[in-house]
Write an enzyme that holds these catalytic residues in place. Structure first.
Site, PDB file in Angstrom:
ATOM      1  N   ILE A   1       0.839  -1.199   0.000  1.00 57.79           N
ATOM      2  CA  ILE A   1       0.000   0.000   0.000  1.00 57.79           C
ATOM      3  C   ILE A   1       0.875   1.250   0.000  1.00 57.79           C
ATOM      4  CG2 ILE A   1      -1.806   1.253   1.266  1.00 57.79           C
ATOM      5  CD1 ILE A   1      -2.367  -1.532   2.641  1.00 57.79           C
ATOM      6  N   CYS A   2       0.539   2.196  -0.881  1.00 58.14           N
ATOM      7  CA  CYS A   2       1.257   3.473  -0.897  1.00 58.14           C
ATOM      8  C   CYS A   2       0.448   4.471  -0.078  1.00 58.14           C
ATOM      9  CB  CYS A   2       1.438   3.967  -2.322  1.00 58.14           C
ATOM     10  SG  CYS A   2       2.402   5.472  -2.434  1.00 58.14           S
ATOM     11  N   LEU A   3       0.804   4.605   1.181  1.00 62.19           N
ATOM     12  CA  LEU A   3       0.062   5.501   2.071  1.00 62.19           C
ATOM     13  C   LEU A   3       1.086   6.239   2.928  1.00 62.19           C
ATOM     14  CD1 LEU A   3      -2.681   6.401   3.265  1.00 62.19           C
ATOM     15  CD2 LEU A   3      -2.598   4.426   4.771  1.00 62.19           C
TER      16      LEU A   3
END
Lengths: 499, 159
Positions: free
Chosen positions: B87-89
């Site tokens: 996840i790109c968070l």
């Protein structure tokens, strides 16, 4: 005029017989005479620390803040004391919030941390904390001391020091040295913190630079940041003060970087293939070329802003430099902001409908021809430099033989070593004229440059020839030639070295 | 063995049970408190509604000073989720704060589902469809929502 010269001019007798100065040579300012003149000082880390501490002390006295805070302010404002004092006197709150020493909004009492109540909970370890075992920065985010220590330890292990922030959710308040150091438990960690902080201070100081030599701890101090040659007194390495790379006059830092990247990457291989094979599209080659890689490591790149080495350790292409916090795209190394909502625009194949394939073919051939012309010469001089190092060894041997054979004394032959050193210096400059010429736009300026370059080249080859065949009787001739070469080099640098 | 990271994870677990946040659930695996399984329910009134998405969270001994590695186990179609489930968070990378806990991570991911950030695309097709062809985007999401039940049943029977 230096103190030394003043002293001599007071006393004519000393001036005449002093011996250090040649009577019929005018002593003019070397700054005007030598285009490469650059005054620097090589400092050890204790000297640098003393220098930095002086600034810290001055600032802390003039605006009445703790030395630790003064240090952080100086670091954030690139050691510009005047700006800090002016800004601080005008609006100290604004200044302290702008560098994240104070929070932008006034601190709020945290709901779970009622003063005086012993049952407050540390928001990090979720364990109860007594008020005397808790601490906070100016933002009021309170945590227990164990959690602060742990936080600092993890941050320092990642190489952080001056940039360590508060643990609070999206809080950017910085932890000053006098807050961090007492909370560090292990002496080794304190040492590391000081060491990283020291590097940060040197990097933010406009007048200081680390010597790029391997394992060299010298710091170079110069009044202005210019692309000039610096020789480290300790490790003897020579480099450009501005970019830290190999010295590259008359080419400027930006151009030499383009050139070296061009020489190292595959873009010209693609051009070669395009020019020498049929039905190949250059762009498709450039797209797969290792435009971002350093050496053989696919997962390493330099931060486009601060040039620190970055390893990609996650899947995300949105990179943030851990050092300068610059956001950039892994694919194209461009600023992340310019990407906007265009995703992967940088790796997408862009077709240029205006250039027909036929002309692209011809263009590639032409571009390759031009590049190879300059590259071959650049590479050739680089090889010559190495060969002339071997010649130097031969010269020493020859001097030995001559002296043994009774042809002159060892001192008589020293001029030959001076000539070899001069030759190396001149050829080095000549080598670096090629990238300059490659990127120079056609016109009278380029014509002049290439004329001077050709003159320099011819005289250098003359000198090289004469050195290899030098005899005692030729000394005058050789020294004349040395003078000519050095004059040509100086003329070229005076006209084209713009740093 | 009790370490600060393990103690904190136990407290995270206790909090999750005493005060469970809406639409997410998580628990440590049976034999390793450093690895957790979690489920996020697709938020109401979004294309993800009714989806039951499984995730894993892997913690290190540096937790909570460093974020855990969070991955979707269920297949996901979302602009900020990579093909491998990563996840790109921002809060899982550079904007991490030690004050976040498991509940905060999961609720952030849940709200990310309906508020993708097209500026950090991890799945360029999803990002493109999200911006240019919302109907097709929702169709693709509906497909992975349906798949999430299948996977859930299969793994539930295996368990």
């Amino acid at each position: 005029m230096s103190d030394e010269e003043m002293e001599f001019s007071d006393d004519d007798y000393d001036d005449y017989y002093g011996g250090e100065y040649d009577g019929d040579v005018d002593h003019v300012d070397p700054q005007k005479n030598d285009p490469e003149y650059f005054h620097v000082a090589c400092l050890t880390d204790t000297e640098v620390e003393r220098l930095l501490n002086e600034s810290v002390e001055q600032l802390s006295n003039s605006i009445q803040v703790t030395p630790s805070l003064a240090k952080l302010l100086l670091h954030m404002y690139n050691w510009n004391q005047i700006e800090i004092v002016a800004g601080y006197r005008q609006d100290c709150h604004k200044m302290l919030t702008s560098v994240h020493i104070k929070p932008a909004t006034p601190p709020q009492q945290m709901t779970n941390n009622q003063q005086g109540e012993s049952e407050a909970t540390c928001p990090v370890c979720l364990a109860p904390m007594s008020p005397d075992y808790a601490s906070h920065l100016t933002c009021g985010h309170t945590f227990c001391k164990d959690c602060w220590s742990m936080h600092f330890e993890v941050q320092i292990k990642q190489g952080m020091s001056t940039g360590i922030e508060c643990m609070g959710n999206s809080c950017q308040v910085l932890a000053p040295e006098d807050f961090v150091v007492p909370l560090l438990k292990r002496p080794r960690l304190k040492e590391k913190y000081q060491q990283y902080a020291f590097s940060d201070y040197v990097r933010s100081h406009p007048q200081l630079r680390f010597c790029p030599g391997p394992n060299c701890n010298i710091v170079i101090q110069a009044k202005e940041c210019r692309a000039k040659r610096v020789t480290c007194t300790a490790c003897k390495s020579q480099f450009c003060y501005k970019c830290g790379g190999d010295y590259h006059a008359p080419t400027d830092c930006e151009t030499i970087r383009c050139w070296l990247t061009k020489c190292a990457d595959d873009s010209e291989t693609a051009n070669y293939i395009s020019a020498h094979t049929k039905d190949v599209n250059i762009d498709s080659f450039q797209a797969v070329g290792p435009c971002k890689t350093v050496g053989e490591y696919e997962e390493i790149a330099y931060c486009p802003k601060c040039h620190i080495c970055i390893e990609k350790n996650g899947g995300c292409n949105h990179m943030q430099c851990f050092n300068c916090k610059h956001d950039f795209c892994w694919m194209c190394l461009g600023c992340w902001k310019t990407h906007g909502s265009e995703y992967y625009e940088c790796s997408r194949y862009k077709e240029n409908p205006n250039i027909a394939h036929e002309s692209a073919h011809a263009q590639a051939r032409e571009a390759l021809k031009k590049y190879l012309h300059y590259y071959e010469r650049w590479e050739n001089h680089s090889k010559s430099l190495k060969l002339e190092e071997e010649t130097l060894a031969k010269i020493r041997e020859r001097i030995q033989n001559k002296v043994m054979a009774g042809t002159g004394t060892w001192i008589d032959w020293q001029y030959l070593l001076d000539a070899a050193a001069l030759l190396a210096r001149c050829r080095y400059t000549l080598q670096n004229t090629y990238p300059f010429a490659y990127y120079l736009e056609s016109g009278p300026r380029k014509d002049l440059f290439e004329y001077q370059q050709a003159q320099l080249e011819a005289e250098i080859e003359n000198l090289s020839w004469k050195i290899e065949r030098a005899e005692m009787t030729d000394r005058g001739d050789l020294e004349n030639q040395m003078d000519i070469v050095e004059k040509r080099r100086t003329t070229l640098l005076t006209d084209f070295l713009q740093v | 063995m009790s370490t600060p990271a393990r103690r904190r994870l136990m407290r995270d677990f206790k909090r999750l049970q005493q005060d469970p946040p809406a639409g997410v659930s998580a628990a440590p695996t049976e034999n390793n408190i450093m690895i957790w399984n979690a489920v996020i329910f697709g938020p109401h009134d979004t294309p993800f509604e009714d989806g039951t998405f499984k995730l894993t969270l892997e913690f290190t001994e540096e937790y909570p000073n460093k974020p855990p590695t969070v991955k979707f186990v269920s297949k996901m179609f979302h602009p900020n989720v990579y093909a491998d489930g990563g996840i790109c968070l921002d809060i899982l990378q550079n904007r991490w704060s030690p004050t976040y806990d498991v509940a905060a991570i999961l609720t952030s991911i849940q709200s990310l589902l309906d508020e993708p950030n097209p500026n950090s695309p991890a799945n360029s097709l999803a990002a493109q469809l999200y911006q240019e062809n919302r109907r097709e985007y929702e169709k693709r999401v509906a497909a992975i929502v349906e798949q999430s039940w299948l996977n859930f049943q299969v793994s539930a029977t295996i368990d």
